[in-house]
Design a protein around this motif. Structure first.
Motif, PDB file in Angstrom:
ATOM      1  N   UNK A   1      44.789  46.967  37.794  1.00  0.00           N
ATOM      2  CA  UNK A   1      43.692  46.171  37.224  1.00  0.00           C
ATOM      3  C   UNK A   1      43.285  45.082  38.206  1.00  0.00           C
ATOM      4  N   UNK A   2      44.275  44.399  38.750  1.00  0.00           N
ATOM      5  CA  UNK A   2      44.001  43.329  39.719  1.00  0.00           C
ATOM      6  C   UNK A   2      43.309  43.869  40.966  1.00  0.00           C
ATOM      7  N   UNK A   3      43.831  44.968  41.502  1.00  0.00           N
ATOM      8  CA  UNK A   3      43.317  45.514  42.760  1.00  0.00           C
ATOM      9  C   UNK A   3      41.906  46.073  42.639  1.00  0.00           C
ATOM     10  N   UNK A   4      41.563  46.581  41.444  1.00  0.00           N
ATOM     11  CA  UNK A   4      40.271  47.244  41.287  1.00  0.00           C
ATOM     12  C   UNK A   4      39.236  46.423  40.519  1.00  0.00           C
TER      13      UNK A   4
ATOM     14  N   UNK B   1      40.282  41.519  42.576  1.00  0.00           N
ATOM     15  CA  UNK B   1      40.321  41.452  44.043  1.00  0.00           C
ATOM     16  C   UNK B   1      38.975  41.806  44.696  1.00  0.00           C
ATOM     17  N   UNK B   2      38.317  42.910  44.303  1.00  0.00           N
ATOM     18  CA  UNK B   2      37.027  43.226  44.942  1.00  0.00           C
ATOM     19  C   UNK B   2      35.962  42.153  44.721  1.00  0.00           C
TER      20      UNK B   2
ATOM     21  N   UNK C   1      41.952  32.226  48.354  1.00  0.00           N
ATOM     22  CA  UNK C   1      43.145  32.977  48.780  1.00  0.00           C
ATOM     23  C   UNK C   1      44.351  32.611  47.925  1.00  0.00           C
ATOM     24  N   UNK C   2      44.548  31.304  47.689  1.00  0.00           N
ATOM     25  CA  UNK C   2      45.678  30.859  46.864  1.00  0.00           C
ATOM     26  C   UNK C   2      45.545  31.382  45.431  1.00  0.00           C
ATOM     27  N   UNK C   3      44.320  31.346  44.906  1.00  0.00           N
ATOM     28  CA  UNK C   3      44.088  31.850  43.548  1.00  0.00           C
ATOM     29  C   UNK C   3      44.370  33.348  43.477  1.00  0.00           C
ATOM     30  N   UNK C   4      43.979  34.078  44.524  1.00  0.00           N
ATOM     31  CA  UNK C   4      44.227  35.512  44.549  1.00  0.00           C
ATOM     32  C   UNK C   4      45.725  35.823  44.635  1.00  0.00           C
TER      33      UNK C   4
ATOM     34  N   UNK D   1      32.376  36.964  51.118  1.00  0.00           N
ATOM     35  CA  UNK D   1      31.260  37.410  51.961  1.00  0.00           C
ATOM     36  C   UNK D   1      29.946  36.757  51.530  1.00  0.00           C
ATOM     37  N   UNK D   2      29.749  36.656  50.205  1.00  0.00           N
ATOM     38  CA  UNK D   2      28.530  36.027  49.702  1.00  0.00           C
ATOM     39  C   UNK D   2      28.486  34.554  50.077  1.00  0.00           C
TER      40      UNK D   2
END
Length: 323
Positions: free
Chosen positions: A272-275, A278-279, A248-251, A286-287
């Motif tokens: 660019x970040x969002x697509x 971030x994904x 989270x901090x890195x994001x 989740x993994x």
């Protein structure tokens, strides 16, 4: 011939290429564009840059081999058949290779510092070698050992920027510029360095996550050797929770960098970040949540390397132009 093949396997060539990519990206896509944009000229030539690259790569290589040297007993438990050291390559050979790689790094760092007439920076290389040695020999087995590795990784982009700034400063001082211009130059170079530090800190954050995941993968062997890594001391649930926090901090850091791009590139950088980044990061969470076996955790590690590659691509594409 088989021994040589296994030694080459232990070099972790893709990771060494990643180290080279990080430093070249810092030099050509962070430092050089900022200096050129300010109507300046980069003063760090090809030879100093090459020496910095070679020194850093061989420090990393020595770190890999030092890690292999100290992990023999753990690998006997975790990988009794697939391990390389002690099965195909002797432990003494690995130690000799470590000495050789570290020696090359020290010589290159020494020559670089001599050319730059700045021996203070030489001790940064020596300090990183020490950090990696202590990490592999003992602190890797503690719950906070990841921080040492993170500091060493953060220095990969920072050190090449520091030498760039030093060469630039020495060049301007040789022109005998006045005090006012010197103050302005120092402020500008500090701004350049801050970009490299941000890059290094973000890389360090992902390395912390990778190291915690590694500890979860190697838990069986480390538990037998009475290690005190984060998963052993506090359990996998807490270890994963720490990973989520660091991710989270890195994001947040990556998003802030995207938002602080120039007005012209702001939407492009944010998109660019969002697509891209971030994904992948969300997928990583989740993994990691469902990971239970070695293969699951290895997929997590691969996803982190993909994020690092995307970060490098971001810097290359947008070249870190700031207002």
């Amino acid at each position: 011939m088989k021994t040589l093949t296994n030694i080459i396997k232990l070099t972790r060539l893709p990771l060494l290429l990643l180290v080279v990519a990080i430093q070249l990206t810092t030099h050509y896509c962070i430092v050089e564009p900022m200096i050129t944009h300010a109507d300046g000229e980069v003063q760090m030539g090809t030879l100093p840059l090459t020496l910095c690259l070679v020194a850093t790569v061989f420090i990393a290589l020595g770190g890999f081999w030092g890690n292999d040297y100290f992990d023999v007993k753990i690998d006997r438990i975790n990988r009794p058949i697939t391990r390389v050291v002690d099965l195909f390559v002797s432990r003494d050979t690995i130690f000799n290779l470590y000495i050789g790689a570290t020696s090359i790094a020290v010589v290159c760092a020494g020559v670089l510092s001599y050319i730059a007439s700045c021996f203070d920076y030489f001790f940064i290389f020596v300090a990183v070698i020490g950090l990696l040695w202590f990490y592999s020999s003992s602190y890797k087995r503690t719950w906070w050992g990841s921080l040492l590795l993170a500091v060493a990784v953060a220095m990969i982009p920072v050190i090449v920027c520091m030498y760039n700034n030093w060469f630039m400063l020495m060049h301007e001082m040789s022109l005998q510029i006045d005090q006012e211009k010197m103050v302005a130059l120092s402020a500008f170079l500090n701004n350049v360095l801050s970009k490299a530090v941000i890059f290094g800190v973000l890389l360090a954050a992902w390395v912390i996550v990778i190291d915690i995941i590694r500890a979860m993968i190697e838990e069986k062997g480390e538990r037998e050797m009475e290690c005190h890594s984060l998963p052993i001391v506090y359990g996998h649930t807490v270890a994963k929770a720490v990973c989520y926090i660091v991710i989270l901090l890195a994001m947040v850091g990556c998003g802030k960098v995207a938002l602080e791009s120039t007005a012209y590139l702001s939407s492009m950088a944010t998109n660019y970040f969002l697509f891209t980044i971030a994904p992948v990061a969300i997928g990583l969470c989740f993994q990691l949540k469902k990971s239970k076996i070695r293969l699951d955790y290895m997929i997590c590690t691969g996803m982190i390397y993909a994020i690092v590659a995307l970060m490098i691509a971001f810097v290359v594409i947008f070249s870190y132009y700031y207002e």
